[in-house]
Design a protein around this motif. Structure first.
Motif, PDB file in Angstrom:
ATOM      1  N   THR A   1      54.307  31.936  45.807  1.00  0.00           N
ATOM      2  CA  THR A   1      53.153  31.686  44.945  1.00  0.00           C
ATOM      3  C   THR A   1      53.079  32.727  43.829  1.00  0.00           C
ATOM      4  O   THR A   1      53.001  33.928  44.103  1.00  0.00           O
TER       5      THR A   1
ATOM      6  N   TYR B   1      47.867  31.769  48.925  1.00  0.00           N
ATOM      7  CA  TYR B   1      47.095  31.698  47.686  1.00  0.00           C
ATOM      8  C   TYR B   1      45.993  32.760  47.623  1.00  0.00           C
ATOM      9  O   TYR B   1      45.177  32.747  46.695  1.00  0.00           O
TER      10      TYR B   1
ATOM     11  N   GLN C   1      45.034  25.073  44.978  1.00  0.00           N
ATOM     12  CA  GLN C   1      44.171  26.044  44.309  1.00  0.00           C
ATOM     13  C   GLN C   1      42.805  25.441  43.976  1.00  0.00           C
ATOM     14  O   GLN C   1      41.792  26.130  43.988  1.00  0.00           O
TER      15      GLN C   1
END
Length: 613
Positions: A111, A343, A269
């Motif tokens: 990520t 994330y 996200q």
């Protein structure tokens, strides 16, 4: 895809972008000549902050625009081209560690910094939203049905979710450090090729549960429609009885599937906003139901008056069964929580899980116990399914809003626990063609329609028992991963090597035989119990009790066995002196969306073809 060239979009967008960049370069040459330079100067110079935000936003817009095929480009593609695999190929990012797109794509890569957006509050709302789902309610309610009192059921719930938080926090920390999904992370402990076994196993289970949860969501739609138009309950059925569904049932299933589908197109996200909304709305609905239960049936008459109906050794096994049921409900998340913690804004952001998991799940489970106890007094039976209880209500407004709350929680849970899980697994199996968004679409059709959940729920009781008992596989998976990262390699993992088919994690022909031996040793003792749960007529003796504590046994036995084997027979080729992390290999500037090369291409007045994702 090379056929979808985006030049037909209005050229004014590109002209405006080039004009602004030219102006910025002329007035701020000292600070930056590209968005990445602007980002670096932002750390040191306040004057470039607003300029960076404006320019970087334009670059982001330009890049996103180039990924969308123009209507003219779509019209020029023949039907035959749509059937070619090459049309659907995904392009490999410049920052990818894999040598080509057979082994990775954008969603499998570590990520980048710009996508690390999950804060501590994101995980709090995530777990509050997941805790308030129908399955948590039903597991708590079923504890009363097997003979436990609420005083015995509640400690089982507290212990179970305190235990659940530990492996989730351990594997979640791995995700925040390595920034890779479980499907890639598993290669370091299982081997490059053998890692496909836990990945495919988890993917099949996820798609199966997706269909079942979608069916549960359709019942929410039915209750909402019936609250508005009571005549819905009397609509004639035109579907044969052998189909195990009705016309109204199929209509509600389609409506729920269509309602759920757009949320599956959101990126991980962005989906956190759904969890935030769900985490605010649903707990208030559950609180209202608890208040209703205590008003209708005072606790002294309902909840507090119930006593255990089993004793002795039967009581002990019933308590352990209840404990394992609560454990098996969400301990499977310990396998794939890295899909979400990758994330996180930073490692500490996900530490909130250690507190919120036991608190949220205990509160929501208590709601299930309280309302079910009231239902026993009011309606004469233990209504585990809250929608069945709502069906008895005369207040149509209350029935509608309660059903809406359960619909919202079912959507969020189905996406986080099933759709995203299956999508990540499909991505690693076919990285050349499937990303997370495409994987979720595939899951929606296979799990939602090809699986035919209404048939499974009506007939395949054995398959449902298997789905409930898959924790005998998940427990060992988690035990192996935690032992490998924290004890064997002590956090020293080579992330780029996990993307290389002949890298250090190839082990022996792509298989870590220590992990294979551990699975055989730890799963075999629980298999007779699984067989007995699928087909009760098969007598396997007292060993079936081991299945009742399947996750606990599988996790700890795998943890110990794998540690012993890896210590006695170390895979020295997988050891590194220092962890090789994505941020060590890819500099922060490389995670920007645009580079100097992109600027030069823009100055020449064209946009390169991009893949449709």
């Amino acid at each position: 895809m090379p056929h979808l060239i985006c030049s037909p979009w209005p050229p004014v967008t590109l002209a405006l972008t080039k004009t602004v960049i030219t102006f910025v370069r002329a007035n701020e040459p000292k600070y930056f000549s590209s968005p990445c330079d602007a980002k670096r100067s932002y750390r040191d110079t306040n004057i470039s902050a607003h300029i960076y935000a404006s320019v970087h936003s334009i670059y982001l817009f330009r890049d996103r625009l180039s990924q969308i095929p123009s209507p003219l480009a779509l019209m020029t593609i023949s039907p035959i081209q749509w059937l070619k695999l090459s049309t659907w190929e995904l392009e490999l990012e410049n920052t990818a560690f894999a040598t080509d797109n057979r082994w990775s794509n954008h969603d499998m890569d570590p990520t980048p910094l710009r996508f690390r957006t999950w804060s501590s509050w994101s995980y709090v709302s995530y777990w509050f939203s997941d805790a308030s789902n129908i399955a948590v309610w039903e597991v708590a309610s079923s504890m009363l049905a097997i003979g436990l009192s609420w005083k015995q059921a509640l400690p089982a719930i507290v212990v179970a979710y305190c235990i659940t938080a530990v492996p989730i926090l351990l594997t979640g920390t791995i995700g925040t450090r390595l920034r890779v999904p479980f499907s890639v992370l598993s290669r370091s402990s299982f081997g490059f090729w053998f890692s496909y076994f836990p990945v495919v196993t988890r993917g099949i289970i996820a798609m199966s549960w997706f269909g079942i949860q979608t069916y549960n969501g359709s019942e929410c739609v039915y209750q909402m429609l019936k609250a508005i138009w009571p005549s819905v309950a009397h609509v004639p059925n035109h579907i044969p009885a052998s189909s195990n569904t009705t016309s109204v049932g199929m209509m509600c299933y389609l409506l729920y599937w269509l309602l759920q589908f757009p949320f599956m197109l959101l990126s991980p996200q962005k989906i956190r906003y759904l969890f935030m909304a769900k985490g605010v709305i649903v707990p208030f609905a559950w609180l209202a139901m608890v208040i209703w239960a205590f008003i209708k049936v005072p606790p002294s008459v309902g909840l507090f008056s119930q006593h255990a109906t089993v004793q002795g050794s039967d009581l002990s096994w019933a308590w352990l069964t209840a404990l394992n049921s609560a454990l098996s409900l969400y301990c499977g998340y310990a396998v794939n929580i890295a899909d979400f913690t990758r994330y996180a804004t930073h490692e500490r952001a996900q530490y909130s899980q250690a507190i919120i998991i036991p608190v949220a799940f205990t509160l929501c489970s208590f709601a299930g116990l309280a309302v079910t106890s009231a239902g026993i007094v009011l309606y004469g039976s233990a209504l585990w399914d809250p929608l069945r209880l709502i069906d008895h209500w005369d207040n149509r407004a209350a029935a509608f809003f309660a059903s809406f709350a359960f619909l919202l929680t079912t959507i969020g849970t189905n996406i986080s626990a099933n759709a995203l899980v299956a999508a990540n697994d499909l991505t690693v199996c076919f990285p050349k063609y499937i990303n997370i968004r495409r994987g979720q679409v595939i899951c929606a059709f296979i799990g939602g329609w090809a699986f035919c959940p209404w048939e499974v729920l009506a007939k395949a009781s054995g398959f449902l028992s298997f789905l409930s008992g898959y924790t005998i596989f998940i427990g060992p998976f988690v035990g192996i991963m935690i032992a490998d990262y924290w004890l064997i390699h002590r956090g020293k993992i080579d992330v780029p090597a996990m993307y290389q088919v002949d890298g250090r994690y190839r082990y022996t022909f792509g298989v870590n035989w220590r992990a294979l031996a551990t699975l055989v040793i730890c799963i075999a003792p629980a298999m007779p119990g699984l067989v007995h749960s699928i087909k009760p007529s098969i007598n396997v003796g007292s060993i079936h009790n081991l299945f009742a504590i399947g996750w606990i046994f599988g996790f700890w036995s795998a943890f110990v066995v794998y540690y012993v084997l890896s210590t006695l027979f170390p895979a020295r080729g997988t050891y590194v002196e220092k962890a090789v992390l994505p941020d060590d290999v890819i500099p922060p500037s490389a995670s920007c969306d645009s580079t100097d090369e992109d600027v030069e291409k823009l100055d020449k007045g064209y946009v390169t073809p991009e893949t449709v994702s």
